[in-house]
Design a protein around this motif. Structure first.
Motif, PDB file in Angstrom:
ATOM      1  N   ARG A  91      40.656  32.252  95.493  1.00  0.00           N
ATOM      2  CA  ARG A  91      39.648  33.130  94.893  1.00  0.00           C
ATOM      3  C   ARG A  91      38.747  33.727  95.983  1.00  0.00           C
ATOM      4  NH1 ARG A  91      37.329  29.662  91.309  1.00  0.00           N
ATOM      5  NH2 ARG A  91      35.583  29.360  92.715  1.00  0.00           N
ATOM      6  N   ASP A  92      38.314  32.876  96.934  1.00  0.00           N
ATOM      7  CA  ASP A  92      37.463  33.353  98.029  1.00  0.00           C
ATOM      8  C   ASP A  92      38.212  34.366  98.899  1.00  0.00           C
ATOM      9  OD1 ASP A  92      35.535  31.635  97.061  1.00  0.00           O
ATOM     10  OD2 ASP A  92      35.805  30.134  98.654  1.00  0.00           O
ATOM     11  N   LYS A  93      39.485  34.096  99.151  1.00  0.00           N
ATOM     12  CA  LYS A  93      40.287  35.008  99.975  1.00  0.00           C
ATOM     13  C   LYS A  93      40.537  36.327  99.257  1.00  0.00           C
ATOM     14  CE  LYS A  93      42.422  31.308 102.573  1.00  0.00           C
ATOM     15  NZ  LYS A  93      43.647  30.576 102.868  1.00  0.00           N
ATOM     16  N   LEU A  94      40.662  36.294  97.939  1.00  0.00           N
ATOM     17  CA  LEU A  94      40.842  37.516  97.164  1.00  0.00           C
ATOM     18  C   LEU A  94      39.607  38.401  97.290  1.00  0.00           C
ATOM     19  CD1 LEU A  94      42.468  39.255  95.206  1.00  0.00           C
ATOM     20  CD2 LEU A  94      41.501  37.917  93.338  1.00  0.00           C
ATOM     21  N   GLU A  95      38.429  37.800  97.236  1.00  0.00           N
ATOM     22  CA  GLU A  95      37.186  38.572  97.402  1.00  0.00           C
ATOM     23  C   GLU A  95      37.143  39.216  98.779  1.00  0.00           C
ATOM     24  OE1 GLU A  95      34.756  39.457  95.230  1.00  0.00           O
ATOM     25  OE2 GLU A  95      36.192  38.609  93.823  1.00  0.00           O
ATOM     26  N   LYS A  96      37.525  38.469  99.793  1.00  0.00           N
ATOM     27  CA  LYS A  96      37.548  38.993 101.163  1.00  0.00           C
ATOM     28  C   LYS A  96      38.587  40.107 101.287  1.00  0.00           C
ATOM     29  CE  LYS A  96      37.968  37.336 105.925  1.00  0.00           C
ATOM     30  NZ  LYS A  96      38.265  36.152 106.752  1.00  0.00           N
ATOM     31  N   ALA A  97      39.735  39.941 100.631  1.00  0.00           N
ATOM     32  CA  ALA A  97      40.829  40.917 100.712  1.00  0.00           C
ATOM     33  C   ALA A  97      40.424  42.274 100.138  1.00  0.00           C
ATOM     34  CB  ALA A  97      42.058  40.381  99.982  1.00  0.00           C
ATOM     35  N   LYS A  98      39.489  42.290  99.206  1.00  0.00           N
ATOM     36  CA  LYS A  98      39.055  43.547  98.581  1.00  0.00           C
ATOM     37  C   LYS A  98      38.379  44.486  99.579  1.00  0.00           C
ATOM     38  CE  LYS A  98      38.550  41.618  93.949  1.00  0.00           C
ATOM     39  NZ  LYS A  98      37.619  41.237  92.881  1.00  0.00           N
ATOM     40  N   CYS A  99      37.924  43.932 100.708  1.00  0.00           N
ATOM     41  CA  CYS A  99      37.230  44.731 101.722  1.00  0.00           C
ATOM     42  C   CYS A  99      38.169  45.208 102.829  1.00  0.00           C
ATOM     43  CB  CYS A  99      36.103  43.916 102.354  1.00  0.00           C
ATOM     44  SG  CYS A  99      34.921  43.273 101.179  1.00  0.00           S
ATOM     45  N   MET A 100      39.461  45.032 102.674  1.00  0.00           N
ATOM     46  CA  MET A 100      40.420  45.341 103.735  1.00  0.00           C
ATOM     47  C   MET A 100      41.156  46.642 103.464  1.00  0.00           C
ATOM     48  SD  MET A 100      41.968  41.584 104.474  1.00  0.00           S
ATOM     49  CE  MET A 100      40.873  40.235 104.875  1.00  0.00           C
ATOM     50  N   GLU A 101      41.512  47.323 104.554  1.00  0.00           N
ATOM     51  CA  GLU A 101      42.353  48.516 104.464  1.00  0.00           C
ATOM     52  C   GLU A 101      43.793  48.075 104.623  1.00  0.00           C
ATOM     53  OE1 GLU A 101      41.366  51.822 107.029  1.00  0.00           O
ATOM     54  OE2 GLU A 101      39.301  51.075 107.149  1.00  0.00           O
ATOM     55  N   VAL A 102      44.658  48.512 103.715  1.00  0.00           N
ATOM     56  CA  VAL A 102      46.056  48.091 103.747  1.00  0.00           C
ATOM     57  C   VAL A 102      46.957  49.310 103.863  1.00  0.00           C
ATOM     58  CG1 VAL A 102      47.879  46.860 102.522  1.00  0.00           C
ATOM     59  CG2 VAL A 102      45.507  46.095 102.313  1.00  0.00           C
ATOM     60  N   THR A 107      58.805  47.815 102.109  1.00  0.00           N
ATOM     61  CA  THR A 107      58.600  47.155 100.825  1.00  0.00           C
ATOM     62  C   THR A 107      57.740  45.907 100.947  1.00  0.00           C
ATOM     63  OG1 THR A 107      60.768  47.941 100.144  1.00  0.00           O
ATOM     64  CG2 THR A 107      59.780  46.205  98.812  1.00  0.00           C
ATOM     65  N   ASN A 108      58.002  45.065 101.955  1.00  0.00           N
ATOM     66  CA  ASN A 108      57.297  43.781 102.076  1.00  0.00           C
ATOM     67  C   ASN A 108      56.510  43.632 103.371  1.00  0.00           C
ATOM     68  OD1 ASN A 108      58.130  42.573  99.612  1.00  0.00           O
ATOM     69  ND2 ASN A 108      60.174  42.371 100.483  1.00  0.00           N
ATOM     70  N   THR A 109      56.241  44.718 104.085  1.00  0.00           N
ATOM     71  CA  THR A 109      55.480  44.626 105.332  1.00  0.00           C
ATOM     72  C   THR A 109      54.265  45.548 105.279  1.00  0.00           C
ATOM     73  OG1 THR A 109      56.889  46.278 106.406  1.00  0.00           O
ATOM     74  CG2 THR A 109      57.462  43.951 106.749  1.00  0.00           C
ATOM     75  N   PHE A 110      53.184  45.075 105.888  1.00  0.00           N
ATOM     76  CA  PHE A 110      51.909  45.789 105.823  1.00  0.00           C
ATOM     77  C   PHE A 110      51.146  45.644 107.134  1.00  0.00           C
ATOM     78  CE2 PHE A 110      52.981  44.018 101.742  1.00  0.00           C
ATOM     79  CZ  PHE A 110      52.833  45.087 100.872  1.00  0.00           C
ATOM     80  N   ASN A 111      50.362  46.656 107.445  1.00  0.00           N
ATOM     81  CA  ASN A 111      49.308  46.536 108.442  1.00  0.00           C
ATOM     82  C   ASN A 111      48.021  46.397 107.659  1.00  0.00           C
ATOM     83  OD1 ASN A 111      50.504  46.627 110.982  1.00  0.00           O
ATOM     84  ND2 ASN A 111      50.614  48.866 110.972  1.00  0.00           N
ATOM     85  N   VAL A 112      47.252  45.364 107.959  1.00  0.00           N
ATOM     86  CA  VAL A 112      45.995  45.128 107.256  1.00  0.00           C
ATOM     87  C   VAL A 112      44.881  45.191 108.288  1.00  0.00           C
ATOM     88  CG1 VAL A 112      44.679  43.508 105.856  1.00  0.00           C
ATOM     89  CG2 VAL A 112      47.156  43.666 105.566  1.00  0.00           C
ATOM     90  N   LYS A 113      43.902  46.035 108.023  1.00  0.00           N
ATOM     91  CA  LYS A 113      42.787  46.217 108.950  1.00  0.00           C
ATOM     92  C   LYS A 113      41.532  45.615 108.344  1.00  0.00           C
ATOM     93  CE  LYS A 113      40.588  49.761 111.755  1.00  0.00           C
ATOM     94  NZ  LYS A 113      40.489  51.206 112.006  1.00  0.00           N
ATOM     95  N   TYR A 114      40.849  44.791 109.161  1.00  0.00           N
ATOM     96  CA  TYR A 114      39.613  44.149 108.713  1.00  0.00           C
ATOM     97  C   TYR A 114      38.722  43.913 109.924  1.00  0.00           C
ATOM     98  CZ  TYR A 114      36.491  40.770 106.496  1.00  0.00           C
ATOM     99  OH  TYR A 114      35.388  40.108 106.002  1.00  0.00           O
TER     100      TYR A 114
END
Length: 151
Positions: A91-102, A107-114
């Motif tokens: 739950r805490d990580k989901l809140e943090k994830a909302k502030c990230m650029e994806v 299909t299954n690979t991402f660059n995530v900026k935070y």
């Protein structure tokens, strides 16, 4: 450490880094240190340790029964397929994830900026360059951001 006690270095090298470095441990540890069970039991039965053996064993049995009952009650009141601790972490990580650029690459690979840092997430391989997902096998916030992008 070897300046404090020269034998420490020899001992650590003798037992191998897989025993004391989580990233080299051959199995999953899920961020839990399991070596302190003896200390937990010792502190729980400290007062009855000097009693006759039958009284001591009976107190030990009662202590274990109480521990299992507490955990059983906690488990019965939990509606998640993971532990309460893991659910809170997610739950805490989901809140943090909302502030990230994806940025979805495939299909299954991402660059995530935070916070001006980039992380590469591969859901198929279950990896993230932060290495938290690799070590704990509990999705880090970067992985959760990537999953959120998919859905």
């Amino acid at each position: 450490m070897s300046s404090l006690n020269p034998k420490i270095k020899d001992y650590l090298l003798e037992i191998g880094p897989g025993r004391w470095a989580r990233c080299l441990y051959p199995r999953r540890r899920y961020n839990i240190q399991t070596s302190n069970i003896a200390e937990s039991i010792n502190s729980a039965v400290k007062e009855v340790r000097e009693q006759p053996i039958l009284k001591f064993l009976d107190e030990l049995r009662i202590t274990f029964q109480n521990w299992f009952l507490e955990r059983s009650k906690l488990n019965a009141s939990t509606f998640y397929p993971v532990t309460t601790w893991a659910h809170k972490e997610m739950r805490d990580k989901l809140e943090k994830a909302k502030c990230m650029e994806v940025e979805q690459l495939q299909t299954n690979t991402f660059n995530v900026k935070y916070n001006q840092k980039k992380f590469f997430v591969d859901l198929e391989k279950r990896t993230c360059t932060c290495r938290q997902f690799d070590l704990d096998e509990i999705p880090c916030s970067h992985v959760i951001a990537g999953i959120d992008k998919l859905y």
